[in-house]
Design an enzyme around this catalytic site. Sequence first.
Site, short mmCIF file in Angstrom:
data_model
loop_
_atom_site.label_atom_id
_atom_site.label_comp_id
_atom_site.label_asym_id
_atom_site.label_seq_id
_atom_site.Cartn_x
_atom_site.Cartn_y
_atom_site.Cartn_z
N ASP A 41 0.88 -1.16 0.00
CA ASP A 41 0.00 0.00 0.00
C ASP A 41 0.92 1.21 0.00
OD1 ASP A 41 -1.78 2.04 0.41
OD2 ASP A 41 -2.33 1.45 2.46
N LYS A 103 2.89 11.30 -3.31
CA LYS A 103 1.97 10.55 -4.19
C LYS A 103 1.00 11.49 -4.92
CE LYS A 103 -1.63 6.99 -3.64
NZ LYS A 103 -2.20 6.04 -2.65
N GLU A 215 -7.12 0.06 -4.81
CA GLU A 215 -7.08 0.03 -3.35
C GLU A 215 -8.38 -0.50 -2.75
OE1 GLU A 215 -5.85 3.97 -2.15
OE2 GLU A 215 -3.84 3.67 -2.97
N ASP A 283 -12.82 4.42 1.10
CA ASP A 283 -11.44 4.52 1.58
C ASP A 283 -11.02 5.98 1.53
OD1 ASP A 283 -8.72 4.35 2.03
OD2 ASP A 283 -8.24 3.26 0.19
N1 LIG Z 1 -7.62 9.40 14.43
C1 LIG Z 1 -7.60 10.07 13.28
N2 LIG Z 1 -8.44 11.11 13.10
C2 LIG Z 1 -8.40 11.82 11.97
N3 LIG Z 1 -7.59 11.57 10.95
C3 LIG Z 1 -6.73 10.55 11.09
C4 LIG Z 1 -6.69 9.76 12.24
N4 LIG Z 1 -5.73 8.82 12.06
C5 LIG Z 1 -5.20 9.03 10.87
N5 LIG Z 1 -5.80 10.07 10.27
C6 LIG Z 1 -5.49 10.65 8.98
O1 LIG Z 1 -5.51 9.65 8.00
C7 LIG Z 1 -4.62 10.00 6.95
C8 LIG Z 1 -3.74 8.84 6.66
O2 LIG Z 1 -4.54 7.76 6.32
P1 LIG Z 1 -3.96 6.57 5.46
O3 LIG Z 1 -2.74 6.07 6.07
O4 LIG Z 1 -5.08 5.65 5.23
O5 LIG Z 1 -3.62 7.37 4.15
P2 LIG Z 1 -2.72 6.90 2.96
O6 LIG Z 1 -3.04 5.50 2.66
O7 LIG Z 1 -1.33 7.24 3.27
O8 LIG Z 1 -3.22 7.87 1.81
P3 LIG Z 1 -3.99 7.58 0.47
O9 LIG Z 1 -4.69 6.30 0.59
O10 LIG Z 1 -4.89 8.75 0.37
O11 LIG Z 1 -2.93 7.60 -0.57
C9 LIG Z 1 -3.84 11.19 7.41
O12 LIG Z 1 -4.35 12.38 6.82
C10 LIG Z 1 -4.07 11.18 8.89
O13 LIG Z 1 -3.96 12.47 9.44
MG LIG Z 2 -4.52 4.59 1.51
#
Ligand SMILES: Nc1ncnc2c1ncn2[C@@H]1O[C@H](COP(=O)(O)OP(=O)(O)OP(=O)(O)O)[C@@H](O)[C@H]1O
Ligand SMILES: [Mg+2]
Length: 745
Positions: A41, A103, A215, A283
């Site tokens: 991922d 990204k 995804e 997602d």
């Molecule tokens: N408890 C929470 N409350 C609010 N937002 C959160 C919390 N935990 C994580 N996030 C937010 O979730 C986001 C990260 O999520 P995730 O890891 O799923 O994204 P990613 O997979 O890196 O991004 P994408 O899928 O968009 O490319 C960040 O913006 C983070 O601030």
């Molecule tokens: Mg993601």
Amino acid sequence: MGNIRSQVIEEIQSVPTKVPIAWKRRRPIGKIGGGPAIGIDLGTTNCCVAVWRNGGVEIIRNEEGGTIVPSCVAFPPSGGCLVGGIARDQALENVANTLFHVKRWLGRKYDDVSRSASMCLWPYRFARGPDSDGGDGDECVIEVDQEGGVKLRLTPEKVSSLILMKLREMAEECLGCPVSNAVIAVPANFSQSQKQATKRAAILAGLNVTRLMTESSAAAFTYALRTNNVASLSPADPLMRTLNRRWIGISTDSLSDAGSNCCRHVFDGRSDGQSQKTLMVVDWGGGTFDVSILRVSGMEFRVIATAGDCQLGGQDIDDAMVTHFAREISRKHKLSITDNARALRRLRMKCEKLKHKLSSSESYSLIADGLCNGHDFTMQMTRSQLEEMCRPIFQRCIDLVRRALEDAEVSKSEIGKLILAGGSMRIPKIQRMLSDLFGGKQLCKVIHPDECIAYGAAVQAALLTGEASLNVLDLEVVETVPVSIGFSDVRGNFVRLIKRNTPFPARVIEPNCRTPFDGRTMGTVSVYEGERVKCDENVFLGDVVLDGLRPGPPGSGNEKVPLEIMFEIDDDGILTATLSDKLTGRYACRSFGRRWGRCTDSEGRTAAKIASNVEDEDAADLTKSTARWRLTEYVHRLRWRLSFVTERATRSRMMKILDAEERWLSDNERKLFDVCEYHSHDETEGAHFRLSALEEECFGALLDDSLMLLAMSSRSLVGMGLSEELEVKWGKGGGGRVGRGKVGD
Ligand SMILES: Nc1ncnc2c1ncn2[C@@H]1O[C@H](COP(=O)(O)OP(=O)(O)OP(=O)(O)O)[C@@H](O)[C@H]1O
Ligand SMILES: [Mg+2]
């Protein structure tokens, strides 16, 4: 030919990958081989890597024991490059050279990125390409300072490759063997260029991408395996045996934290082998919002609609908070922090933390000592303040969910499960809004929001390498083409080769094409996507050009070179178009890695609706363009044949006549072809009729009789004896004498 073609594509994709110093230091690009395959991922904010081992999925841990690797890359002044948590932790000391959320810029041109409203909030420097190794001048690069003040210009795909390299190393460490195959998950509405950039990043990291997986499909896989809706059956259970290939089985110890080790899971929808379920996976990560509606039938997951926005993530909430607090600081303390990259970066980190806290608390304060010019700040915010501030962002997410429902043509009540994935779905407000939209429906949170994508990708990777055998695990995701793909015919009309909703991989061949005019030595296929009859109302993807064709002489039957067009969409949804010369077997092919402004699935459906509403107009256009084309083609043929006339004086005199004729035709084009415009909309039918009559009268016979063309002109060529002059002997390579009867097809 297929093999050579894929080799060619492979070569094009793996060409200049001159590795900058930072890469060389870390690790040479490995050779692609067998071995275990990992699921990745590659998130905007965080990455995760998983592998299928001992009959189950294992999430690979980093050196600190965590399962998440921040998508952060830094170039410290001391040299080298840092990736992951270690890069994030030094961000404040090295603001301009710490790259995150890259990204978002992957596979996009500089102009596109520079239009991004929040660009000024980024502490690192964007520039127009090329990067330090050369390449496209239009691409977006990020500029960093290296040891000794040396500037390095990096494309987002190179930055991503460093992250992928780190994930690969983690996997190798965990597995104790080289890893070179991976399934990488990408957002559902990633464009072709974004997908290609992801693949190139993987190649740079020494990884062979066995599949790019959506995804949300990966999350659906995970749901199917981890769901509470599974019935637990022992392998000896008769149902287990009769279900045969319709069940998914996997040892419990690899799936869940508890349970008996001889237990297997069966997706409950399989037990009758017939039932269909409709799932929605929502997602929301750091950079993208994705919603997919899947129909589950047997072990087949068919994606029936996707909607999403690659520029809508938790990061937009952070941006809104940063802007809000920067304004507050300016208002209250008369201090501008927008020019202070370090203060901005620190503020962003504080805001993200505050956002997380507000997902579980009603209000929270963050203290930022010495944020700017030695001033201390205390930032306080309530959850309702944050919700109010981000209302438009939440609304955009809900609008996309509605759009997906509309596109899938399913009612809200048909959605059996609303599955959540991604870190931003932890925000209570978006959960509430989503649940309210479905009449208070309970949301399904059984899959781990941070790990579910890598988990599903690892399952897919194992299926592809055969590590997870099909009689143990039989899952399939069928994805479909969101919008029709085709090419322009000579009249500018759209020829649909791959129709909307065609499952991919797909290959469609149009074997009966020819160069447009007699004597042409070049063939071009202009590739479009859309649903309209006219190509200029669809989205242009690019041209495939095949040069050096050898048309046959007049009368040979190959004056127009016979060509074949083939479109292929691979497992990753990447389109390749090939144009081949049927006489020699030579071909040109192009993989559409530079596809901008791609129609999303939803846009495709909207386009289809528009297309059905304007069918009449399109049909009128078609008649006009056909008439126009037939004449143009005729004039070209005449001109080409005249070029074979050996007697110079005669040839030039006849060419002059044709020039004059062409001018006359273009001066009178409106009168000849745009008859419909003289009539009101209601009279379109009548206009069609009149247009056809005119076409018949003026041009119908032309293709078979040159005299008709001459008769149509105000200065008839008949009187000038063209027909007699065509009776002259054709020049070298000519096919004998050509008379009136032979001038057309
Ligand atoms: N408890 C929470 N409350 C609010 N937002 C959160 C919390 N935990 C994580 N996030 C937010 O979730 C986001 C990260 O999520 P995730 O890891 O799923 O994204 P990613 O997979 O890196 O991004 P994408 O899928 O968009 O490319 C960040 O913006 C983070 O601030
Ligand atoms: Mg993601």
